[in-house]
Design a protein around this motif. Structure first.
Motif, PDB file in Angstrom:
ATOM      1  N   PRO A 156      53.456  42.341  24.293  1.00  0.00           N
ATOM      2  CA  PRO A 156      52.011  42.128  24.164  1.00  0.00           C
ATOM      3  C   PRO A 156      51.436  41.520  25.438  1.00  0.00           C
ATOM      4  O   PRO A 156      52.160  40.939  26.250  1.00  0.00           O
ATOM      5  N   VAL A 157      50.124  41.642  25.591  1.00  0.00           N
ATOM      6  CA  VAL A 157      49.448  41.236  26.815  1.00  0.00           C
ATOM      7  C   VAL A 157      48.364  40.219  26.488  1.00  0.00           C
ATOM      8  O   VAL A 157      47.589  40.402  25.541  1.00  0.00           O
ATOM      9  N   LEU A 158      48.306  39.141  27.267  1.00  0.00           N
ATOM     10  CA  LEU A 158      47.240  38.147  27.158  1.00  0.00           C
ATOM     11  C   LEU A 158      46.398  38.208  28.432  1.00  0.00           C
ATOM     12  O   LEU A 158      46.910  37.991  29.531  1.00  0.00           O
ATOM     13  N   VAL A 159      45.096  38.494  28.286  1.00  0.00           N
ATOM     14  CA  VAL A 159      44.172  38.537  29.415  1.00  0.00           C
ATOM     15  C   VAL A 159      43.279  37.306  29.356  1.00  0.00           C
ATOM     16  O   VAL A 159      42.570  37.100  28.356  1.00  0.00           O
ATOM     17  N   TRP A 160      43.281  36.501  30.408  1.00  0.00           N
ATOM     18  CA  TRP A 160      42.543  35.230  30.438  1.00  0.00           C
ATOM     19  C   TRP A 160      41.297  35.340  31.306  1.00  0.00           C
ATOM     20  O   TRP A 160      41.347  35.769  32.454  1.00  0.00           O
ATOM     21  N   PHE A 161      40.138  34.951  30.703  1.00  0.00           N
ATOM     22  CA  PHE A 161      38.889  34.813  31.440  1.00  0.00           C
ATOM     23  C   PHE A 161      38.574  33.326  31.559  1.00  0.00           C
ATOM     24  O   PHE A 161      38.385  32.630  30.552  1.00  0.00           O
ATOM     25  N   ASP A 162      38.474  32.857  32.782  1.00  0.00           N
ATOM     26  CA  ASP A 162      38.239  31.440  33.051  1.00  0.00           C
ATOM     27  C   ASP A 162      36.819  31.038  32.691  1.00  0.00           C
ATOM     28  O   ASP A 162      35.889  31.853  32.723  1.00  0.00           O
ATOM     29  N   GLY A 163      36.633  29.753  32.344  1.00  0.00           N
ATOM     30  CA  GLY A 163      35.306  29.206  32.115  1.00  0.00           C
ATOM     31  C   GLY A 163      34.730  28.614  33.389  1.00  0.00           C
ATOM     32  O   GLY A 163      35.308  28.729  34.465  1.00  0.00           O
ATOM     33  N   GLY A 164      33.560  27.977  33.263  1.00  0.00           N
ATOM     34  CA  GLY A 164      32.919  27.372  34.429  1.00  0.00           C
ATOM     35  C   GLY A 164      31.435  27.627  34.506  1.00  0.00           C
ATOM     36  O   GLY A 164      30.859  27.630  35.595  1.00  0.00           O
ATOM     37  N   GLY A 165      30.813  27.849  33.351  1.00  0.00           N
ATOM     38  CA  GLY A 165      29.364  27.988  33.328  1.00  0.00           C
ATOM     39  C   GLY A 165      28.854  29.225  34.032  1.00  0.00           C
ATOM     40  O   GLY A 165      27.677  29.294  34.399  1.00  0.00           O
ATOM     41  N   PHE A 166      29.711  30.219  34.256  1.00  0.00           N
ATOM     42  CA  PHE A 166      29.357  31.454  34.963  1.00  0.00           C
ATOM     43  C   PHE A 166      29.027  31.215  36.432  1.00  0.00           C
ATOM     44  O   PHE A 166      28.536  32.117  37.105  1.00  0.00           O
ATOM     45  N   VAL A 167      29.319  30.010  36.956  1.00  0.00           N
ATOM     46  CA  VAL A 167      28.986  29.716  38.355  1.00  0.00           C
ATOM     47  C   VAL A 167      30.162  29.163  39.148  1.00  0.00           C
ATOM     48  O   VAL A 167      30.104  29.098  40.379  1.00  0.00           O
ATOM     49  N   THR A 168      31.219  28.741  38.485  1.00  0.00           N
ATOM     50  CA  THR A 168      32.356  28.160  39.189  1.00  0.00           C
ATOM     51  C   THR A 168      33.645  28.528  38.470  1.00  0.00           C
ATOM     52  O   THR A 168      33.629  28.903  37.295  1.00  0.00           O
ATOM     53  N   GLY A 169      34.773  28.426  39.180  1.00  0.00           N
ATOM     54  CA  GLY A 169      36.067  28.717  38.582  1.00  0.00           C
ATOM     55  C   GLY A 169      36.739  29.908  39.235  1.00  0.00           C
ATOM     56  O   GLY A 169      36.134  30.641  40.017  1.00  0.00           O
ATOM     57  N   ASP A 170      38.014  30.108  38.889  1.00  0.00           N
ATOM     58  CA  ASP A 170      38.743  31.285  39.363  1.00  0.00           C
ATOM     59  C   ASP A 170      39.994  31.462  38.519  1.00  0.00           C
ATOM     60  O   ASP A 170      40.331  30.617  37.685  1.00  0.00           O
ATOM     61  N   LYS A 171      40.695  32.542  38.747  1.00  0.00           N
ATOM     62  CA  LYS A 171      41.817  32.942  37.904  1.00  0.00           C
ATOM     63  C   LYS A 171      43.018  32.014  37.984  1.00  0.00           C
ATOM     64  O   LYS A 171      43.914  32.101  37.138  1.00  0.00           O
ATOM     65  N   THR A 172      43.050  31.115  38.979  1.00  0.00           N
ATOM     66  CA  THR A 172      44.213  30.230  39.121  1.00  0.00           C
ATOM     67  C   THR A 172      43.937  28.815  38.631  1.00  0.00           C
ATOM     68  O   THR A 172      44.771  27.931  38.807  1.00  0.00           O
ATOM     69  N   GLU A 173      42.782  28.579  38.009  1.00  0.00           N
ATOM     70  CA  GLU A 173      42.455  27.198  37.616  1.00  0.00           C
ATOM     71  C   GLU A 173      43.326  26.684  36.486  1.00  0.00           C
ATOM     72  O   GLU A 173      43.543  25.486  36.359  1.00  0.00           O
ATOM     73  N   VAL A 174      43.776  27.560  35.627  1.00  0.00           N
ATOM     74  CA  VAL A 174      44.834  27.181  34.686  1.00  0.00           C
ATOM     75  C   VAL A 174      46.022  28.083  34.979  1.00  0.00           C
ATOM     76  O   VAL A 174      45.858  29.251  35.344  1.00  0.00           O
ATOM     77  N   LEU A 175      47.209  27.530  34.841  1.00  0.00           N
ATOM     78  CA  LEU A 175      48.427  28.271  35.137  1.00  0.00           C
ATOM     79  C   LEU A 175      49.168  28.580  33.837  1.00  0.00           C
ATOM     80  O   LEU A 175      49.195  27.750  32.920  1.00  0.00           O
ATOM     81  N   PRO A 176      49.784  29.754  33.739  1.00  0.00           N
ATOM     82  CA  PRO A 176      50.412  30.171  32.477  1.00  0.00           C
ATOM     83  C   PRO A 176      51.829  29.661  32.294  1.00  0.00           C
ATOM     84  O   PRO A 176      52.478  30.014  31.308  1.00  0.00           O
ATOM     85  N   THR A 177      52.300  28.816  33.207  1.00  0.00           N
ATOM     86  CA  THR A 177      53.711  28.416  33.192  1.00  0.00           C
ATOM     87  C   THR A 177      54.155  27.875  31.840  1.00  0.00           C
ATOM     88  O   THR A 177      55.181  28.290  31.285  1.00  0.00           O
ATOM     89  N   GLY A 178      53.376  26.921  31.299  1.00  0.00           N
ATOM     90  CA  GLY A 178      53.766  26.316  30.028  1.00  0.00           C
ATOM     91  C   GLY A 178      53.801  27.306  28.885  1.00  0.00           C
ATOM     92  O   GLY A 178      54.722  27.294  28.059  1.00  0.00           O
ATOM     93  N   LEU A 179      52.802  28.170  28.803  1.00  0.00           N
ATOM     94  CA  LEU A 179      52.764  29.179  27.741  1.00  0.00           C
ATOM     95  C   LEU A 179      53.932  30.149  27.864  1.00  0.00           C
ATOM     96  O   LEU A 179      54.557  30.521  26.862  1.00  0.00           O
TER      97      LEU A 179
END
Length: 555
Positions: A156-179
């Motif tokens: 299965p595949v998990l696709v993550w969309f980061d938060g940040g009020g639509f003005v800040t953030g990026d795909k590396t702000e949370v890391l999937p290591t623990g999951l």
């Protein structure tokens, strides 16, 4: 509130240890047709390949600025390895960088707030210098366990969309290591995908006449990329779950509400939607925001803006976001453009003919969502009416009176045991509850009522503020973080189990001691309460009558 700093520190830690992963010619290469992409590293702790910075769209520059993205062109002249990081241009409001933390600390500790709530009293805070920031930012990461990549059975595949009020953030702000580590431990591995999408003016500039939502188009193209290519990494395109928090969660709601003219089928089968939030903008506000942006650029049209140097646009975007005048808002976000989004998402999803009721969802919100976005002025009861008019400028005077006198009257009885309690004990809590209902929790309420299969939860670890649960969802138990505040490792592992098993089997379970069986919301309208010391099934704490009122106003 500290998640972004925490994510950045974790990223630096990751980058500093890359030498131990020894980038090598032996790392696998995937042929995407339009390019060849090699894994950047093999993480020794998770035994997962990281395919970093895979291009999924053509550079959205020059004449493509502010418009839906195009697929990438073919470039097979060299093997890509994703060594160059990519972050979309962004900014942060002064209220969030200068006022939010000291004000929240004063509220939570019961001490006076001595600062000003006037943003003009503070200097403009520019985003930190980051060499990764570029308009050419439409890239994604794929992290896949080696056993899945080399195995014969699709995961299965998990696709993550980061938060940040639509003005800040990026795909590396949370890391999937623990999951990923937890998935390996419980024998339910998966493929993780994290997506960049355009932010601020670049992704959400609108003119009230059809231009808008470029960021939603980015996300949709990324999802179509997953559908087309994820099998090359060992992922199952028929078992895709999208997950997002805050703006990321709000993005998923808009993807579900997308016009059938955008795509005949939603390119995912399940969704984990956490604290979905956005502020719908009137046509007048959209036009005003566009005009302000053009004035900052010293041009009179979007055609002229598309010809300007990138640095000039990046600076204007950061300045406009920083000087956002309304506390708790971010200037930009999704709009009704009559093409991708044709009406308020609530009206689309609550329509009896809504097409995607069969999608399985997990929803969540924190118990105290609104406090993060409640201004210091909310401490004064006399300011309540003007705050409503500020946050919902298109609302009629009659409706404002209804909100003030009927839905949120100045009756401070939250401490009583009466069933008539309104949920607040002072003016600040009154404003916070209004913010929670209008812009966050009521969106969860209609999601739980729309879908045939929904698993709903409330995160109530004190103080239960917006985004506090993200650190639990992505906790890496191999590198315990001492800055999490009130924390329970068993709760974090249970929450991770629920996510991972939902990806794999369509319903959440866990063998942790704290865990209990999670019932579907549709059975009796009850939710999973995720507390610091225990987990319990409780009545939905969100007021259904107030939510029915908000569904037709804030979407």
């Amino acid at each position: 509130m500290h998640l972004r700093k925490k994510g950045y520190i974790l990223l630096l830690s990751l980058l500093s240890s890359i030498s131990s992963y020894a980038h090598s010619k032996s790392l696998p290469i995937v042929d995407l047709g339009y390019e060849l992409h090699q894994a950047f590293s093999l993480d020794q702790s998770t035994q997962a390949y990281n395919f970093s910075n895979i291009r999924y769209a053509a550079p959205p520059v020059s004449t493509l600025r502010f418009r839906p993205p195009l697929p990438p062109s073919t470039n097979r002249t060299e093997i890509q390895n994703g060594a160059v990081g990519r972050v979309c241009p962004q900014g942060e409001p002064v209220w969030s960088t200068e006022i939010l933390i000291p004000f929240l600390e004063s509220v939570l500790t019961g001490t006076p707030f001595n600062g000003s709530d006037d943003i003009s009293d503070y200097p403009i805070v520019w985003p930190p210098e980051d060499a990764r920031i570029t308009e050419d930012c439409l890239f994604l990461d794929v992290v896949v366990p080696k056993s899945v990549f080399e195995g014969s059975e699709a995961a299965p595949v998990l696709v993550w969309f980061d938060g940040g009020g639509f003005v800040t953030g990026d795909k590396t702000e949370v890391l999937p290591t623990g999951l990923l580590e937890r998935g390996s431990e419980i024998g339910k591995e998966f493929v993780y995908v994290a997506v960049n999408y355009r932010l601020g003016a670049f992704g959400w500039l609108s003119d009230g006449e059809g231009l808008g939502n470029a960021g939603l188009y980015d996300q949709r193209l990324a999802l179509e990329w997953v559908k087309k290519y994820i099998s090359l990494f060992g992922g199952d395109p028929g078992r895709v779950t999208v997950m997002g928090e805050s703006a990321g969660g709000g993005s998923i709601v808009h993807q579900l509400a997308a016009s059938t003219g955008v795509e005949r089928e939603v390119p995912f089968q399940q969704a984990i939607i956490q604290s979905p939030g956005w502020y719908m903008q009137s046509v007048e506000l959209q036009k005003s925001t566009l005009q302000d942006f053009l004035e900052l650029l010293n041009v009179t049209s979007l055609e002229e803006a598309r010809q300007l140097p990138s640095k000039q646009l990046i600076t204007a975007n950061a300045y406009q976001i920083a000087t956002t005048s309304v506390y708790g808002t971010y200037t930009y976000g999704p709009v009704i453009d009559n093409t991708f989004i044709t009406d308020l998402p609530s009206r689309i999803l609550l329509d009896p003919d809504f097409k995607w009721k069969n999608i399985r969802v997990m929803t969540s919100h924190t118990i105290n969502e609104g406090l993060t976005f409640t201004p210091p002025a909310g401490m004064n009861s006399s300011a309540f009416q003007s705050l409503i008019e500020t946050y919902i400028p298109s609302i009629s005077p009659e409706t404002v009176d209804q909100i003030v006198q009927y839905w949120y009257p100045p009756v401070y009885n939250a401490s009583t045991l009466s069933s008539e309690t309104l949920g607040y004990s002072n003016p600040l809590e009154r404003t916070s509850v209004f913010m929670s209902d209008a812009f966050f929790q009521c969106k969860n309420r209609y999601l739980d009522n729309v879908f045939d299969t929904s698993y709903a939860s409330v995160f109530s670890v004190p103080p239960g503020v917006h985004a506090q649960d993200v650190a639990f969802n992505f906790w890496d138990h191999s590198q315990p973080d001492t800055e999490l505040g009130l924390f329970n490792a068993s709760l974090a592992l249970t929450m991770q189990d629920y996510i991972i098993t939902f990806l794999n089997q369509g319903f959440p379970t866990s063998a942790e001691d704290m865990a209990i069986k999670w019932k579907e919301y549709s059975k009796d309208g009850r939710v999973m309460n995720l507390g610091l010391q225990d987990i319990a099934i409780t009545s939905d704490p969100v007021n259904s009558d107030r939510c029915r009122f908000w569904w037709n106003i804030t979407g």
